[in-house]
Write a protein that holds these residues in place. Structure first.
Motif, PDB file in Angstrom:
ATOM      1  N   ASN A   1       0.813  -1.219   0.000  1.00  0.00           N
ATOM      2  CA  ASN A   1       0.000   0.000   0.000  1.00  0.00           C
ATOM      3  C   ASN A   1       0.847   1.271   0.000  1.00  0.00           C
ATOM      4  OD1 ASN A   1      -2.420  -1.456   0.030  1.00  0.00           O
ATOM      5  ND2 ASN A   1      -2.371  -1.642   2.258  1.00  0.00           N
TER       6      ASN A   1
ATOM      7  N   LYS B   1       2.010   2.058  -3.497  1.00  0.00           N
ATOM      8  CA  LYS B   1       0.955   2.676  -4.302  1.00  0.00           C
ATOM      9  C   LYS B   1       0.777   4.148  -3.921  1.00  0.00           C
ATOM     10  CE  LYS B   1      -1.318  -1.776  -4.910  1.00  0.00           C
ATOM     11  NZ  LYS B   1      -0.728  -1.982  -6.244  1.00  0.00           N
TER      12      LYS B   1
ATOM     13  N   LYS C   1       1.173   7.371  -6.463  1.00  0.00           N
ATOM     14  CA  LYS C   1       0.148   8.419  -6.589  1.00  0.00           C
ATOM     15  C   LYS C   1       0.717   9.803  -6.297  1.00  0.00           C
ATOM     16  CE  LYS C   1      -4.056   5.783  -5.516  1.00  0.00           C
ATOM     17  NZ  LYS C   1      -5.190   5.651  -4.558  1.00  0.00           N
TER      18      LYS C   1
ATOM     19  N   PHE D   1      -2.116   9.615   0.767  1.00  0.00           N
ATOM     20  CA  PHE D   1      -2.909   8.665  -0.013  1.00  0.00           C
ATOM     21  C   PHE D   1      -3.181   7.353   0.724  1.00  0.00           C
ATOM     22  CE2 PHE D   1      -1.270  11.369  -3.458  1.00  0.00           C
ATOM     23  CZ  PHE D   1      -2.476  11.672  -4.084  1.00  0.00           C
TER      24      PHE D   1
ATOM     25  N   PRO E   1      -9.501   7.235  -0.663  1.00  0.00           N
ATOM     26  CA  PRO E   1     -10.133   6.616  -1.838  1.00  0.00           C
ATOM     27  C   PRO E   1      -9.796   7.274  -3.169  1.00  0.00           C
ATOM     28  CG  PRO E   1     -11.718   8.001  -0.686  1.00  0.00           C
ATOM     29  CD  PRO E   1     -10.463   7.994   0.157  1.00  0.00           C
TER      30      PRO E   1
ATOM     31  N   ASP F   1      -8.445   7.994  -6.590  1.00  0.00           N
ATOM     32  CA  ASP F   1      -7.747   7.120  -7.540  1.00  0.00           C
ATOM     33  C   ASP F   1      -7.120   7.947  -8.659  1.00  0.00           C
ATOM     34  OD1 ASP F   1      -9.594   7.692  -9.557  1.00  0.00           O
ATOM     35  OD2 ASP F   1     -10.785   5.899  -9.187  1.00  0.00           O
ATOM     36  N   ILE F   2      -6.484   7.263  -9.606  1.00  0.00           N
ATOM     37  CA  ILE F   2      -5.782   7.964 -10.690  1.00  0.00           C
ATOM     38  C   ILE F   2      -6.412   7.657 -12.040  1.00  0.00           C
ATOM     39  CG2 ILE F   2      -3.565   8.098  -9.499  1.00  0.00           C
ATOM     40  CD1 ILE F   2      -2.737   5.558 -11.005  1.00  0.00           C
ATOM     41  N   LYS F   3      -7.622   7.091 -12.030  1.00  0.00           N
ATOM     42  CA  LYS F   3      -8.255   6.641 -13.268  1.00  0.00           C
ATOM     43  C   LYS F   3      -9.259   7.647 -13.823  1.00  0.00           C
ATOM     44  CE  LYS F   3      -7.604   1.779 -12.089  1.00  0.00           C
ATOM     45  NZ  LYS F   3      -8.240   0.468 -11.853  1.00  0.00           N
TER      46      LYS F   3
ATOM     47  N   ASN G   1     -11.642   9.298 -11.989  1.00  0.00           N
ATOM     48  CA  ASN G   1     -12.870   9.437 -11.209  1.00  0.00           C
ATOM     49  C   ASN G   1     -12.819  10.642 -10.280  1.00  0.00           C
ATOM     50  OD1 ASN G   1     -14.116   7.022 -12.231  1.00  0.00           O
ATOM     51  ND2 ASN G   1     -12.670   5.856 -10.992  1.00  0.00           N
ATOM     52  N   ASP G   2     -11.613  11.007  -9.852  1.00  0.00           N
ATOM     53  CA  ASP G   2     -11.425  12.152  -8.961  1.00  0.00           C
ATOM     54  C   ASP G   2     -10.712  13.245  -9.740  1.00  0.00           C
ATOM     55  OD1 ASP G   2     -12.264  11.012  -6.212  1.00  0.00           O
ATOM     56  OD2 ASP G   2     -10.911   9.495  -7.015  1.00  0.00           O
TER      57      ASP G   2
ATOM     58  N   THR H   1      -5.806  13.719 -12.103  1.00  0.00           N
ATOM     59  CA  THR H   1      -6.108  13.067 -13.390  1.00  0.00           C
ATOM     60  C   THR H   1      -4.853  12.940 -14.255  1.00  0.00           C
ATOM     61  OG1 THR H   1      -6.737  15.228 -14.289  1.00  0.00           O
ATOM     62  CG2 THR H   1      -8.518  13.815 -13.472  1.00  0.00           C
TER      63      THR H   1
END
Length: 495
Positions: free
Chosen positions: A345, A348, A352, A411, A415, A417-419, A421-422, A426
């Motif tokens: 974790n 990750k 991020k 991070f 929640p 994310d890097i896809k 959604n937030d 981006t």
């Protein structure tokens, strides 16, 4: 003569007044003063993402510039980006059709630059379902792990001779080697490797070049005289010949092709034979889709790797914490595997945080709106180029505490994310034109970073302190590499 001149001046006065009133009634976004002919081009600066942030502080998060005759909307806040990428995503789903794109990428037949429409939807579907799905990326695990092993051996060789490691160069090599193997089924070593690396560099430079004629058409002759178009056509021809040889070789050795084959050429040839899309999947489309892998899967990932290692060397306490996680997960084993990554974790969080501070694309690939639209009360004319300042949004103090600091802990148990959604983060874009290669990029990046940190301790040559001495300047271009290569000493982990 006096009457004629007076009439002309009166007409000009009335036209200017009409245009001024029309502009005011349409409530255009705030804009800095512009010069005749070139508009605001003189204000771009060496690093436009930094220039745009400075201008946005004065003119606001929705700001209109003019690059020559082309209106350009610059977006510098998450709320404004949401209007483009979510609320009005369909209206802003088109891409500018620039001449260098057309020369280099088969007249914009690829996913990244193709105009929005049925053709684009079909080829994006091919990429998402057949080339870059989670299942497909997972099936390429052995390639990534094998290349990581070769990289670690090379670093050990340097370490045994007490030689510094050019991390930037190794990051570039491993990302190129992985892409070549998964896309083409081969990699290029030795002299052919040097030639391929040079070709890829020239391709990326031509793709990211600023073309003045795209904004001031009558100055396009300058680009012709400079020889740029001739060089771009030469690079495009060389890359086409390389891809043509690869595709031809695959056709000649094909036997019962199916989607489980090892590289993207085989998959695309399988699709060519089995899928019906309303248009033929010809050789040009196959080569254009392969080019997308090199555009999106080489420089972007190597840039992320060198910035991750830069920040870790600058922050030894964070590197130590990541090493402790890696060595706990490895449990005495030499290599971190992809199965281990799901338990990392903190890794990750480091990824991020690096993507936040150092997004590979500081400015997302421009969009174009297909119709007039109201955006937060402002009138946006159809055909406006839209640039989202990804870099400034990820450093916005209204969304981030201590935004200029490297703090992966932000991070953990978060929640975001890097896809896409937030909208406050981006790095790969969002909406219809978001990058379809997120899963591939993260898989290739995490396995390399985890093993670099697990297998070696790192320090700068001469005992220099990273926080004080490392050059943090960026290169010019689409992708923000370090301006100077990252060089460090590696010591094998004895624990």
């Amino acid at each position: 003569m006096v009457l004629i001149i007076s009439s002309i001046l009166l007409i000009l006065f009335l036209l200017i007044k009409w245009y001024s009133n029309s502009t005011k009634s349409k409530n255009l976004p705030p804009s800095p003063p512009k010069l005749p002919i070139i508009g605001n081009l003189h204000q771009l600066g060496r690093l436009p993402h930094r220039t745009f942030l400075s201008l946005a502080k004065k003119y606001g998060p929705i700001m209109q510039l003019h690059f020559g005759s082309v209106p350009v909307l610059v977006i510098s806040s998450a709320d404004a980006a949401r209007e483009i990428l979510k609320t009005h995503d369909l209206v802003f789903a088109n891409r500018p059709q620039k001449k260098n794109y057309k020369i280099l990428i088969y007249d914009c037949k690829d996913v990244s630059t193709a105009p929005y429409g049925e053709y684009w939807r079909q080829i994006k579907s091919i990429s998402v379902l057949h080339l870059l799905s989670a299942k497909r990326v997972q099936s390429l695990r052995a390639v990534r792990e094998e290349e990581v092993g070769l990289m670690m051996e090379k670093i050990k060789h340097y370490s045994s001779k007490s030689l510094p490691v050019n991390i930037s160069e190794l990051a570039s090599k491993i990302t190129n080697d992985i892409v070549c193997r998964v896309a083409l089924g081969r990699k290029y070593d030795g002299e052919s490797g040097k030639g391929f690396k040079k070709l890829l560099r020239e391709f990326n430079e031509s793709l990211s070049a600023f073309i003045v004629g795209a904004y001031v058409p009558w100055l396009d002759w300058v680009t012709h005289v400079s020889g740029f178009y001739a060089r771009a056509k030469k690079v495009a021809k060389q890359f086409d010949e390389l891809l043509e040889d690869v595709v031809e070789d695959h056709i000649n050795r094909q036997k019962g092709v199916n989607e489980d084959h090892d590289d993207f050429v085989d998959v695309l040839l399988w699709i060519q034979k089995t899928e019906s899309l309303g248009f033929p999947i010809d050789r040009t489309i196959i080569k254009a889709l392969l080019l997308d892998m090199f555009i999106g899967g080489t420089d972007t990932i190597s840039s992320l790797l060198e910035w991750e290692m830069t920040e870790l060397i600058r922050h030894p306490n964070i590197m130590k914490k990541l090493q402790e996680e890696a060595r706990l997960v490895a449990n005495g084993r030499k290599h971190i595997t992809e199965e281990d990554l799901s338990h990392m974790n903190y890794l990750k969080a480091v990824v991020k945080e690096t993507l936040r501070l150092h997004p590979p694309f500081p400015l997302l690939v421009p969009r174009v709106n297909t119709q007039d639209i109201k955006l937060n009360g402002y009138h946006i004319k159809a055909g406006t180029h839209v640039i989202i300042n990804n870099w400034s949004i990820a450093r916005d103090p209204t969304n981030w505490n201590q935004p200029e600091e490297f703090k992966p802990e932000r991070f953990l148990n978060n929640p975001i994310d890097i896809k896409g959604n937030d909208l406050i983060l981006t790095p790969f874009g969002a909406g219809r034109r978001g990058c379809p290669g997120v899963v591939y990029a993260i898989a290739a990046n995490e396995i390399v970073l985890a093993n670099l940190i697990h297998q070696f301790d790192w320090e700068l040559p001469g005992g220099a302190k990273g926080l004080e001495t490392l050059d943090m300047s960026e290169t010019i271009g689409f992708i923000a590499h370090r301006n100077t290569p990252l060089v460090a000493l590696a010591t094998p982990n004895k624990k």
